[in-house]
Design a protein around this motif. Structure first.
Motif, PDB file in Angstrom:
ATOM      1  N   UNK A 154      -3.246  14.080 -15.626  1.00 28.80           N
ATOM      2  CA  UNK A 154      -3.116  13.866 -14.173  1.00 28.80           C
ATOM      3  C   UNK A 154      -2.217  12.470 -13.413  1.00 28.80           C
ATOM      4  N   UNK A 155      -0.946  12.866 -12.890  1.00 25.88           N
ATOM      5  CA  UNK A 155      -0.200  11.455 -13.420  1.00 25.88           C
ATOM      6  C   UNK A 155      -0.128  11.598 -11.659  1.00 25.88           C
ATOM      7  N   UNK A 156      -0.388   9.575 -11.144  1.00 25.10           N
ATOM      8  CA  UNK A 156       0.245   9.709  -9.984  1.00 25.10           C
ATOM      9  C   UNK A 156       1.696   9.167  -9.989  1.00 25.10           C
ATOM     10  N   UNK A 157       2.066   9.673  -8.634  1.00 25.75           N
ATOM     11  CA  UNK A 157       3.357   9.703  -8.004  1.00 25.75           C
ATOM     12  C   UNK A 157       3.555   8.350  -7.384  1.00 25.75           C
ATOM     13  N   UNK A 158       4.577   7.831  -7.625  1.00 22.73           N
ATOM     14  CA  UNK A 158       5.058   6.391  -7.981  1.00 22.73           C
ATOM     15  C   UNK A 158       6.037   6.238  -6.498  1.00 22.73           C
ATOM     16  N   UNK A 159       6.797   7.556  -6.940  1.00 19.87           N
ATOM     17  CA  UNK A 159       7.403   7.135  -5.226  1.00 19.87           C
ATOM     18  C   UNK A 159       6.818   7.607  -3.844  1.00 19.87           C
ATOM     19  N   UNK A 160       5.417   8.274  -4.217  1.00 19.91           N
ATOM     20  CA  UNK A 160       4.941   8.568  -2.967  1.00 19.91           C
ATOM     21  C   UNK A 160       3.999   7.293  -2.106  1.00 19.91           C
ATOM     22  N   UNK A 161       4.500   6.126  -2.768  1.00 20.72           N
ATOM     23  CA  UNK A 161       3.860   4.663  -2.644  1.00 20.72           C
ATOM     24  C   UNK A 161       4.934   3.843  -2.268  1.00 20.72           C
ATOM     25  N   UNK A 162       4.883   3.242  -0.818  1.00 24.11           N
ATOM     26  CA  UNK A 162       5.776   3.341  -0.154  1.00 24.11           C
ATOM     27  C   UNK A 162       6.215   1.785  -0.586  1.00 24.11           C
ATOM     28  N   UNK A 163       4.713   1.510  -1.004  1.00 19.63           N
ATOM     29  CA  UNK A 163       4.720  -0.852  -1.081  1.00 19.63           C
ATOM     30  C   UNK A 163       4.240  -1.115  -2.577  1.00 19.63           C
ATOM     31  N   UNK A 164       4.864   0.081  -3.645  1.00 21.60           N
ATOM     32  CA  UNK A 164       5.170  -0.237  -5.198  1.00 21.60           C
ATOM     33  C   UNK A 164       5.895  -1.733  -5.084  1.00 21.60           C
ATOM     34  N   UNK A 165       5.752  -2.773  -6.130  1.00 17.52           N
ATOM     35  CA  UNK A 165       6.400  -3.960  -6.263  1.00 17.52           C
ATOM     36  C   UNK A 165       6.330  -5.301  -6.127  1.00 17.52           C
ATOM     37  N   UNK A 166       5.350  -4.755  -4.470  1.00 16.22           N
ATOM     38  CA  UNK A 166       5.070  -6.363  -3.912  1.00 16.22           C
ATOM     39  C   UNK A 166       4.377  -6.877  -4.809  1.00 16.22           C
ATOM     40  N   UNK A 167       3.914  -6.806  -5.450  1.00 15.86           N
ATOM     41  CA  UNK A 167       2.681  -8.058  -6.667  1.00 15.86           C
ATOM     42  C   UNK A 167       4.089  -8.393  -7.860  1.00 15.86           C
ATOM     43  N   UNK A 168       4.528  -8.184  -8.365  1.00  9.09           N
ATOM     44  CA  UNK A 168       5.204  -7.838  -9.890  1.00  9.09           C
ATOM     45  C   UNK A 168       6.543  -8.028  -9.312  1.00  9.09           C
ATOM     46  N   UNK A 169       7.523  -7.123  -7.907  1.00 10.70           N
ATOM     47  CA  UNK A 169       8.809  -7.602  -7.961  1.00 10.70           C
ATOM     48  C   UNK A 169       9.565  -6.194  -8.767  1.00 10.70           C
ATOM     49  N   UNK A 170       9.076  -6.023  -9.184  1.00 10.68           N
ATOM     50  CA  UNK A 170       9.222  -4.557  -9.768  1.00 10.68           C
ATOM     51  C   UNK A 170       9.568  -3.742  -9.081  1.00 10.68           C
ATOM     52  N   UNK A 171      11.390  -3.089  -8.972  1.00 13.08           N
ATOM     53  CA  UNK A 171      11.345  -1.897  -8.056  1.00 13.08           C
ATOM     54  C   UNK A 171      11.283  -0.534  -9.422  1.00 13.08           C
ATOM     55  N   UNK A 172      10.793   0.639  -8.029  1.00 11.34           N
ATOM     56  CA  UNK A 172      10.562   1.769  -9.030  1.00 11.34           C
ATOM     57  C   UNK A 172      12.417   2.113  -9.455  1.00 11.34           C
ATOM     58  N   UNK A 173      13.373   2.096  -8.535  1.00 11.16           N
ATOM     59  CA  UNK A 173      14.380   2.317  -8.846  1.00 11.16           C
ATOM     60  C   UNK A 173      15.244   1.708  -9.813  1.00 11.16           C
ATOM     61  N   UNK A 252      -0.119  -1.155 -10.842  1.00 14.41           N
ATOM     62  CA  UNK A 252      -0.430   0.940 -10.687  1.00 14.41           C
ATOM     63  C   UNK A 252      -2.298   0.975  -9.925  1.00 14.41           C
ATOM     64  N   UNK A 253      -2.434  -0.279  -9.636  1.00 18.78           N
ATOM     65  CA  UNK A 253      -3.723  -0.183  -9.367  1.00 18.78           C
ATOM     66  C   UNK A 253      -4.088  -0.448  -8.204  1.00 18.78           C
ATOM     67  N   UNK A 254      -3.531  -1.502  -7.527  1.00 19.09           N
ATOM     68  CA  UNK A 254      -2.872  -1.688  -6.066  1.00 19.09           C
ATOM     69  C   UNK A 254      -2.077  -0.077  -5.352  1.00 19.09           C
ATOM     70  N   UNK A 255      -1.307   0.562  -5.897  1.00 16.89           N
ATOM     71  CA  UNK A 255      -0.681   1.704  -5.637  1.00 16.89           C
ATOM     72  C   UNK A 255      -1.834   2.292  -5.692  1.00 16.89           C
TER      73      UNK A 255
END
Length: 466
Positions: A154-173, A252-255
């Protein structure tokens, strides 16, 4: 005037933020705990001390606190993804993996006690919270934040969470496929940066559980989301951890947590910085992994480590050394000797003492400025204008915040182990017989075992070599 609100550096907003109770009743604090496949080293202890200092200060200021720290005893894949860390250690020690977990969990709690680190209200074990993880994963699947891959993971769909990267500054793309934190599952994922919430057992036979998606085991990040939300009633006022957990674990935990409750799940993310030892990162390969037990073996007070940590700001990289530990050990001894003398003083100016205490408390509320607080204590110790009674009252009050056992009786030198005691006695006999060559040989042998010998007109005396 004493400050009554604690401000801490929030990694997500990148600025100081007040620590507040979201429900108006108590501060809800969660800290990532140890993965119990080995002893926690002193770098880990620096992070665990961070929670202790905040909790001591919060309670001193009248706050009620609920503190949860997890125990990761289900293991997770190592960085090279060849073998699970828990299972690898179990194989190395020829023990059951859960026996390994309990052994190292016990050592972790002993180390906390040695450093006067306040125990959490609860230490939930990942192995006992599998159902909580299942419930959270199911919720994420039902809301289209997670999916079952073609490999039955089972995988978390990272693109389903718009706020990813707020803690680390890493962008999904910008995350590249196959980066070291999440191995590639041969096309089973929809997007390369998705991560596993539940991993299919495949050929694994130990530390697996049945689930709605088949036998398997939890991913690394899901346990903290499940435990923090469950045990702290769906919101965390302060989430703590080492800076190495900022990405990918906390990101990932935040997402996961935010997606599960459809709002921000954590008010403040606070991270402790890296610890170097004598200029290098601690690692097995360099042979410089230092444990609390190593300090005790060298006859250093474990609280000398705590004092060294306090000499540095928690969010600044720190370089620890044996020399700094020895200096801290001696300072602790001196302060304990002085507080024992100051305690005997009659009367004190309570108002004058409280003024200094308030200044130190204010330093601590300003993002835990422990170096400034210790600097004030050093000045107070030497101040000619302060009475012994005032000094005692200040040190007594501040010790409740710093946890250095400053009121503890000064150390009394114990007896030498039998083998060294025999060498000491042989040296005495050699000196009486005038065999100074043998006396020198035995002195050098004692020195090699960490015992220094001094000669005087009253005979020889010994002390541990710090």
């Amino acid at each position: 005037m004493i400050a009554t609100q604690i401000e801490l550096f929030d990694t997500k907003s990148r600025q100081l933020q007040p620590l507040q109770s979201s429900d108006g009743k108590k501060l809800r604090i969660y800290s990532c705990g140890p993965t119990v496949y080995r002893d926690a080293h002193v770098g880990n202890m620096r992070t665990f001390l961070l929670g202790d200092l905040i909790i001591r200060l919060a309670k001193y200021l009248g706050n009620e606190v609920e503190f949860i720290q997890n125990i990761t005893d289900v293991g997770h894949m190592s960085e090279d993804f060849v073998e699970d860390k828990m299972l690898a250690q179990a194989k190395a020690e020829s023990k059951d993996p859960f026996e390994i977990a309990r052994i190292y969990e016990g050592r972790f709690h002993n180390d906390l006690k040695s450093l006067n680190i306040t125990a959490a209200d609860l230490y939930p074990k990942a192995s006992e919270c599998i159902q909580l993880m299942h419930d959270l994963i199911k919720k994420l699947i039902d809301t289209d934040h997670a999916y079952v891959g073609s490999d039955n993971c089972v995988y978390f769909a990272a693109q389903s969470f718009a706020g990813y990267g707020a803690i680390s500054g890493n962008r999904l793309d910008a995350l590249k496929p196959g980066h070291r934190f999440e191995y590639t599952e041969d096309g089973a994922k929809r997007f390369h940066a998705d991560w596993a919430l539940w991993k299919a057992a495949a050929g694994r036979t130990e530390m697996i559980w049945e689930s709605p998606w088949g036998a398997g085991f939890p991913g690394w990040h899901i346990e903290c989301s499940a435990m923090s939300l469950h045990y702290l009633n769906q919101f965390v006022d302060l989430h703590l951890g080492g800076i190495d957990l900022r990405f990918p674990h906390h990101e990932n935990e935040r997402a996961q947590s935010n997606a599960a409750i459809n709002s921000e799940a954590v008010a403040l993310w606070v991270h402790g910085e890296h610890l170097l030892f004598e200029g290098r990162k601690m690692a097995k390969s360099t042979g410089n992994v230092i444990l609390v037990s190593d300090l005790i073996a060298k006859h250093l007070d474990p609280l000398s480590l705590r004092l060294c940590f306090l000499e540095n700001r928690y969010r600044s990289q720190m370089d620890l050394s044996w020399e700094s530990l020895k200096a801290a050990h001696l300072l602790l001894q001196r302060w304990r000797e002085k507080t024992a003398l100051w305690r005997l003083a009659k009367g004190s100016d309570t108002k004058q003492a409280e003024s200094f205490i308030d200044e130190i408390v204010t330093d601590l509320t300003a993002d835990l400025d422990t170096p400034r607080a210790l600097q004030k204590l050093r000045s107070i110790e030497k101040a000619q204008t302060l009475s012994d009674g005032v000094k005692f009252k200040i040190f007594e009050s501040v010790d409740a915040l710093l946890g250095l056992d400053l009121l503890k009786s000064p150390a009394v030198k114990g007896e030498l182990p039998e083998n060294l005691k025999k060498l000491f006695e042989l040296r005495t006999a050699a000196r009486i017989a005038g065999d100074f060559a043998e006396s020198d040989r035995l002195r050098d042998l004692l020195l090699e075992n960490g015992v220094s010998v001094k000669d005087s007109k009253n005979g020889q005396s010994w002390d541990y070599l710090l």
